[in-house]
Motif scaffolding. Structure first.
Motif, mmCIF file in Angstrom:
data_model
loop_
_atom_site.group_PDB
_atom_site.id
_atom_site.type_symbol
_atom_site.label_atom_id
_atom_site.label_comp_id
_atom_site.label_asym_id
_atom_site.label_seq_id
_atom_site.Cartn_x
_atom_site.Cartn_y
_atom_site.Cartn_z
ATOM 1 N N ALA A 57 0.832 -1.205 0.000
ATOM 2 C CA ALA A 57 0.000 0.000 0.000
ATOM 3 C C ALA A 57 0.865 1.254 0.000
ATOM 4 C CB ALA A 57 -0.932 0.000 1.210
ATOM 5 N N ARG A 58 1.966 1.247 0.770
ATOM 6 C CA ARG A 58 2.862 2.412 0.792
ATOM 7 C C ARG A 58 3.529 2.617 -0.558
ATOM 8 N NH1 ARG A 58 4.935 0.250 5.833
ATOM 9 N NH2 ARG A 58 3.651 1.134 7.464
ATOM 10 N N GLU A 59 3.919 1.519 -1.207
ATOM 11 C CA GLU A 59 4.608 1.629 -2.489
ATOM 12 C C GLU A 59 3.687 2.159 -3.576
ATOM 13 O OE1 GLU A 59 6.361 -2.107 -3.404
ATOM 14 O OE2 GLU A 59 7.830 -1.964 -1.787
ATOM 15 N N ASN A 60 2.400 1.850 -3.500
ATOM 16 C CA ASN A 60 1.454 2.270 -4.529
ATOM 17 C C ASN A 60 0.696 3.542 -4.170
ATOM 18 O OD1 ASN A 60 2.125 0.123 -6.163
ATOM 19 N ND2 ASN A 60 0.510 -1.181 -5.355
ATOM 20 N N HIS A 61 1.032 4.165 -3.039
ATOM 21 C CA HIS A 61 0.333 5.364 -2.599
ATOM 22 C C HIS A 61 0.837 6.583 -3.376
ATOM 23 C CE1 HIS A 61 -1.806 8.128 -0.084
ATOM 24 N NE2 HIS A 61 -0.706 8.828 0.061
ATOM 25 N N VAL A 62 -0.096 7.315 -3.923
ATOM 26 C CA VAL A 62 0.232 8.570 -4.596
ATOM 27 C C VAL A 62 -0.658 9.660 -4.013
ATOM 28 C CG1 VAL A 62 1.013 7.517 -6.744
ATOM 29 C CG2 VAL A 62 -1.384 8.093 -6.484
ATOM 30 N N LYS A 63 -0.242 10.885 -4.180
ATOM 31 C CA LYS A 63 -1.026 12.010 -3.676
ATOM 32 C C LYS A 63 -2.354 12.093 -4.422
ATOM 33 C CE LYS A 63 2.885 14.742 -2.198
ATOM 34 N NZ LYS A 63 3.632 15.978 -2.350
ATOM 35 N N LYS A 64 -3.311 12.705 -3.778
ATOM 36 C CA LYS A 64 -4.660 12.814 -4.334
ATOM 37 C C LYS A 64 -4.658 13.517 -5.694
ATOM 38 C CE LYS A 64 -9.014 12.083 -3.334
ATOM 39 N NZ LYS A 64 -9.525 10.722 -3.306
ATOM 40 N N LYS A 65 -3.909 14.601 -5.810
ATOM 41 C CA LYS A 65 -3.861 15.330 -7.081
ATOM 42 C C LYS A 65 -3.250 14.475 -8.188
ATOM 43 C CE LYS A 65 -3.925 20.060 -5.532
ATOM 44 N NZ LYS A 65 -3.353 21.384 -5.674
ATOM 45 N N VAL A 66 -2.239 13.685 -7.842
ATOM 46 C CA VAL A 66 -1.611 12.811 -8.826
ATOM 47 C C VAL A 66 -2.608 11.747 -9.264
ATOM 48 C CG1 VAL A 66 0.214 11.107 -9.200
ATOM 49 C CG2 VAL A 66 0.720 13.230 -7.979
ATOM 50 N N GLU A 67 -3.332 11.181 -8.297
ATOM 51 C CA GLU A 67 -4.320 10.160 -8.639
ATOM 52 C C GLU A 67 -5.409 10.735 -9.537
ATOM 53 O OE1 GLU A 67 -7.423 7.014 -6.612
ATOM 54 O OE2 GLU A 67 -5.739 7.739 -5.431
ATOM 55 N N LEU A 119 -4.006 11.002 -12.970
ATOM 56 C CA LEU A 119 -3.926 9.681 -13.597
ATOM 57 C C LEU A 119 -5.307 9.197 -14.040
ATOM 58 C CD1 LEU A 119 -1.333 7.916 -11.268
ATOM 59 C CD2 LEU A 119 -0.970 8.703 -13.608
ATOM 60 N N ARG A 120 -6.314 9.454 -13.220
ATOM 61 C CA ARG A 120 -7.685 9.075 -13.600
ATOM 62 C C ARG A 120 -8.120 9.830 -14.855
ATOM 63 N NH1 ARG A 120 -10.765 6.081 -10.178
ATOM 64 N NH2 ARG A 120 -10.006 5.889 -8.043
ATOM 65 N N SER A 121 -7.801 11.105 -14.909
ATOM 66 C CA SER A 121 -8.148 11.913 -16.068
ATOM 67 C C SER A 121 -7.460 11.389 -17.324
ATOM 68 C CB SER A 121 -7.756 13.368 -15.822
ATOM 69 O OG SER A 121 -8.036 14.146 -16.942
ATOM 70 N N THR A 175 -10.943 1.703 -18.253
ATOM 71 C CA THR A 175 -11.095 2.466 -17.005
ATOM 72 C C THR A 175 -11.535 1.527 -15.896
ATOM 73 O OG1 THR A 175 -13.378 3.012 -17.583
ATOM 74 C CG2 THR A 175 -11.701 4.646 -18.124
ATOM 75 N N ASN A 176 -10.595 0.838 -15.318
ATOM 76 C CA ASN A 176 -10.921 -0.024 -14.178
ATOM 77 C C ASN A 176 -9.798 0.077 -13.153
ATOM 78 O OD1 ASN A 176 -8.891 -2.027 -14.901
ATOM 79 N ND2 ASN A 176 -10.313 -2.630 -16.536
ATOM 80 N N ASP A 177 -10.029 -0.503 -11.997
ATOM 81 C CA ASP A 177 -9.078 -0.380 -10.886
ATOM 82 C C ASP A 177 -7.717 -0.978 -11.213
ATOM 83 O OD1 ASP A 177 -10.917 0.949 -9.340
ATOM 84 O OD2 ASP A 177 -11.611 -0.857 -8.295
ATOM 85 N N ALA A 178 -7.701 -2.084 -11.960
ATOM 86 C CA ALA A 178 -6.429 -2.727 -12.297
ATOM 87 C C ALA A 178 -5.560 -1.804 -13.157
ATOM 88 C CB ALA A 178 -6.679 -4.041 -13.023
ATOM 89 N N ILE A 179 -6.167 -1.136 -14.111
ATOM 90 C CA ILE A 179 -5.415 -0.217 -14.971
ATOM 91 C C ILE A 179 -4.927 0.980 -14.169
ATOM 92 C CG2 ILE A 179 -5.639 1.386 -16.917
ATOM 93 C CD1 ILE A 179 -7.328 -0.746 -18.293
ATOM 94 N N LEU A 180 -5.760 1.496 -13.286
ATOM 95 C CA LEU A 180 -5.348 2.625 -12.447
ATOM 96 C C LEU A 180 -4.171 2.220 -11.560
ATOM 97 C CD1 LEU A 180 -5.767 5.530 -11.551
ATOM 98 C CD2 LEU A 180 -7.419 4.684 -9.865
ATOM 99 N N GLU A 181 -4.216 1.032 -10.990
ATOM 100 C CA GLU A 181 -3.111 0.558 -10.151
ATOM 101 C C GLU A 181 -1.828 0.423 -10.964
ATOM 102 O OE1 GLU A 181 -2.935 0.272 -6.821
ATOM 103 O OE2 GLU A 181 -4.946 1.149 -6.885
ATOM 104 N N ASP A 182 -1.947 -0.072 -12.198
ATOM 105 C CA ASP A 182 -0.771 -0.164 -13.074
ATOM 106 C C ASP A 182 -0.198 1.215 -13.368
ATOM 107 O OD1 ASP A 182 -0.996 -2.909 -13.147
ATOM 108 O OD2 ASP A 182 -1.960 -2.963 -15.136
ATOM 109 N N MET A 183 -1.072 2.191 -13.596
ATOM 110 C CA MET A 183 -0.622 3.550 -13.864
ATOM 111 C C MET A 183 0.066 4.145 -12.637
ATOM 112 S SD MET A 183 -3.798 5.033 -16.114
ATOM 113 C CE MET A 183 -3.033 6.590 -16.563
ATOM 114 N N LYS A 184 -0.484 3.877 -11.444
ATOM 115 C CA LYS A 184 0.134 4.360 -10.206
ATOM 116 C C LYS A 184 1.519 3.748 -10.033
ATOM 117 C CE LYS A 184 -4.016 4.971 -7.385
ATOM 118 N NZ LYS A 184 -4.690 4.464 -6.173
ATOM 119 N N LYS A 185 1.606 2.447 -10.284
ATOM 120 C CA LYS A 185 2.871 1.745 -10.135
ATOM 121 C C LYS A 185 3.921 2.326 -11.095
ATOM 122 C CE LYS A 185 2.150 -2.470 -8.972
ATOM 123 N NZ LYS A 185 1.849 -3.906 -8.962
ATOM 124 N N ALA A 186 3.522 2.554 -12.339
ATOM 125 C CA ALA A 186 4.438 3.134 -13.328
ATOM 126 C C ALA A 186 4.864 4.533 -12.903
ATOM 127 C CB ALA A 186 3.771 3.170 -14.700
#
Length: 91
Positions: free
Chosen positions: A7-17, A20-22, A69-80
Motif C-alpha cells: 500500500a505504501r509503495e502504490n500510494h500517490v497524492k490525491k492530485k496525482v491520482e 492519472l484518472r483523467s 477504465t478499471n481499478d487494475a489499470i489505475l493501479e498499473d498507472m500508479k505503479k508506473a
C-alpha cells in the motif's frame, strides 16, 4: 510482500491520482471513439426515449470504456508513476 508495504509503495497524492484518472479516461474515450460516435448519433434529437432506443449503443460504449477504465489499470498507472518518480529521485 505485506499488505502495508504494498500500500505504501502504490500510494500517490490525491492530485496525482486525479491526474492519472483523467489521463485514463481520455485514453478510454480515444480508444472507444467509434462507439462514442454511434451513441451520439443515436441520441441526437431524442430526450427520454434515448434510454430505451439507444440501449444497445450505450451498453457497447460502457463495455468498451470499462476495458480502459478499471481499478487494475489505475493501479498499473500508479505503479508506473511511482517507478518513474523513484528513477528521477535517484538521478
Amino acid at each position: 510482500m505485506g499488505y502495508l508495504q504494498e500500500a505504501r509503495e502504490n500510494h500517490v497524492k490525491k492530485k496525482v491520482e486525479e491526474a492519472l484518472r483523467s489521463k485514463m479516461k481520455q485514453k478510454a474515450l480515444k480508444e472507444c471513439d467509434i462507439l462514442c460516435s454511434k451513441y451520439a448519433e443515436c441520441a441526437r434529437g431524442r430526450t427520454f426515449s434515448v434510454v430505451w432506443q439507444c440501449r444497445k449503443e450505450a451498453k457497447e460504449l460502457n463495455n468498451c470504456l470499462h476495458q480502459f477504465t478499471n481499478d487494475a489499470i489505475l493501479e498499473d498507472m500508479k505503479k508506473a508513476y511511482m517507478e518513474q518518480e523513484s528513477k528521477e529521485k535517484k538521478q
